[in-house]
Write an enzyme that holds these catalytic residues in place. Structure first.
Site, mmCIF file in Angstrom:
data_model
loop_
_atom_site.group_PDB
_atom_site.id
_atom_site.type_symbol
_atom_site.label_atom_id
_atom_site.label_comp_id
_atom_site.label_asym_id
_atom_site.label_seq_id
_atom_site.Cartn_x
_atom_site.Cartn_y
_atom_site.Cartn_z
ATOM 1 C CG ASP A 127 -0.808 4.659 -15.863
ATOM 2 O OD1 ASP A 127 -0.637 5.797 -16.319
ATOM 3 O OD2 ASP A 127 -1.795 4.370 -15.182
ATOM 4 C CD GLU B 14 4.203 -3.981 -16.097
ATOM 5 O OE1 GLU B 14 3.132 -4.559 -15.805
ATOM 6 O OE2 GLU B 14 4.780 -3.229 -15.316
ATOM 7 C CG ASP B 15 -0.958 -5.410 -15.857
ATOM 8 O OD1 ASP B 15 0.232 -5.073 -15.691
ATOM 9 O OD2 ASP B 15 -1.837 -5.143 -15.030
ATOM 10 N NE ARG C 27 -5.305 -8.275 -8.837
ATOM 11 C CZ ARG C 27 -4.403 -7.318 -9.027
ATOM 12 N NH1 ARG C 27 -3.993 -7.019 -10.230
ATOM 13 N NH2 ARG C 27 -3.913 -6.658 -7.993
ATOM 14 C CG PHE D 148 -8.414 3.210 -13.088
ATOM 15 C CD1 PHE D 148 -7.111 3.410 -12.655
ATOM 16 C CD2 PHE D 148 -9.095 2.082 -12.654
ATOM 17 C CE1 PHE D 148 -6.503 2.500 -11.795
ATOM 18 C CE2 PHE D 148 -8.494 1.170 -11.800
ATOM 19 C CZ PHE D 148 -7.201 1.386 -11.368
ATOM 20 C CB VAL D 149 -8.232 -0.032 -18.144
ATOM 21 C CG1 VAL D 149 -8.651 0.911 -19.237
ATOM 22 C CG2 VAL D 149 -6.726 -0.007 -17.982
ATOM 23 C CG ASP E 194 -6.120 -4.220 -8.796
ATOM 24 O OD1 ASP E 194 -5.157 -3.872 -9.516
ATOM 25 O OD2 ASP E 194 -6.248 -3.837 -7.624
ATOM 26 N N GLY F 285 -0.687 -7.944 -11.969
ATOM 27 C CA GLY F 285 -1.580 -7.715 -13.100
ATOM 28 C C GLY F 285 -1.300 -8.513 -14.356
HETATM 29 C C1 PRP Z 1 0.326 -1.682 -12.248
HETATM 30 C C2 PRP Z 1 0.554 -2.462 -13.522
HETATM 31 C C3 PRP Z 1 1.975 -2.127 -13.877
HETATM 32 C C4 PRP Z 1 2.177 -0.744 -13.290
HETATM 33 C C5 PRP Z 1 2.119 0.277 -14.383
HETATM 34 O O1 PRP Z 1 0.731 -2.477 -11.191
HETATM 35 O O2 PRP Z 1 0.362 -3.831 -13.347
HETATM 36 O O3 PRP Z 1 2.893 -3.036 -13.310
HETATM 37 O O4 PRP Z 1 1.116 -0.523 -12.364
HETATM 38 O O5 PRP Z 1 2.188 1.577 -13.869
HETATM 39 P P1 PRP Z 1 3.350 2.590 -14.186
HETATM 40 O O6 PRP Z 1 3.696 2.479 -15.622
HETATM 41 O O7 PRP Z 1 2.701 3.923 -13.834
HETATM 42 O O8 PRP Z 1 4.495 2.286 -13.281
HETATM 43 P P2 PRP Z 1 0.271 -2.241 -9.672
HETATM 44 O O9 PRP Z 1 1.377 -1.582 -8.926
HETATM 45 O O10 PRP Z 1 -1.079 -1.594 -9.655
HETATM 46 O O11 PRP Z 1 0.171 -3.682 -9.083
HETATM 47 P P3 PRP Z 1 -0.720 -4.930 -9.535
HETATM 48 O O12 PRP Z 1 -0.182 -5.371 -10.875
HETATM 49 O O13 PRP Z 1 -0.492 -5.910 -8.482
HETATM 50 O O14 PRP Z 1 -2.161 -4.486 -9.627
#
Ligand code: PRP
Length: 192
Positions: free
Chosen positions: A118, A114-115, A180, A167-168, A174, A59
């Site tokens: 959460d 980080e993107d 994305r 959810f964004v 994505d 992300g």
């Molecule tokens: C998402 C996002 C962060 C993480 C945040 O990644 O990019 O890395 O979740 O969530 P958290 O704070 O609850 O741990 P994801 O695992 O969806 O993978 P992606 O980046 O490949 O979409």
């Protein structure tokens, strides 16, 4: 100042939640301005240093690319890949290391990019991984931060936008691998 036009999109046919609407919550211009601001802050903080900037795949790729283009300091880049969501929209509560860092990070200043933060589980895991390697310093930069939900045990150093627990998608984020490539950030109005 004129009102910002918030665009909407609909999840296309054949995808989970097809027909549901997503609405723009952060525009391209707002992202652009914020990235410049964060990059200036980071450049000031690391003046005279050469940090390793570690992007959390997948992300963060778009935010990371924009951020580094606006830095005025020397830096190196690397990536780590973690899985915390699988393909659902809620954090699974478990974190798996899918691709480790390649660089020698011992004694180095690290900025993790980080993107979105959460639940905070992913960065909690990354912090431990980095500290085990004997880094000199570790700071975190995130484009989006769910301040009402995130439960990591430390403060985040560089935050783009605080967002509600929706959810964004877009700007690297994505939904089931879709959206994305959007240049701005959208949120699902309803639970998905
Ligand atoms: C998402 C996002 C962060 C993480 C945040 O990644 O990019 O890395 O979740 O969530 P958290 O704070 O609850 O741990 P994801 O695992 O969806 O993978 P992606 O980046 O490949 O979409």
């Amino acid at each position: 100042m004129g009102r910002t036009l918030r665009k909407t999109l609909t999840v296309p046919k054949g995808y989970i939640n097809e027909g549901k609407e997503i609405r723009e919550i952060i525009t391209e211009k707002e992202i652009y301005n914020k990235v410049k601001e964060l990059a200036a802050e980071i450049s000031k903080c690391y003046a005279g240093k050469i940090p390793i900037i570690i992007g959390v795949l997948n992300g963060s790729f778009m935010f990371m690319a924009d951020l580094v283009r606006n830095l005025s300091i020397d830096f190196e880049v690397d990536f780590i890949k973690i899985s915390s969501y699988g393909s659902s929209t809620k954090s699974s509560g478990t974190v798996r290391l899918l691709k480790d860092i390649s660089a020698d990070i011992t004694g180095r200043d690290i900025i993790v990019v980080e993107d979105i933060i959460d639940s905070g589980l992913t960065i909690e895991f990354i912090k431990h991984r980095l500290e085990e390697a004997g880094t000199k310093s570790v700071k975190f930069a995130t484009c989006l931060y769910k301040s009402n939900v995130a439960k990591q045990s430390f403060d985040i150093d560089f935050i783009g936008f605080n967002i509600p627990d929706k959810f964004v998608v877009g700007y690297g984020l994505d939904f089931d691998q879709k959206f994305r490539g959007l240049s701005s950030i959208y949120a699902f109005e309803e639970e998905v």
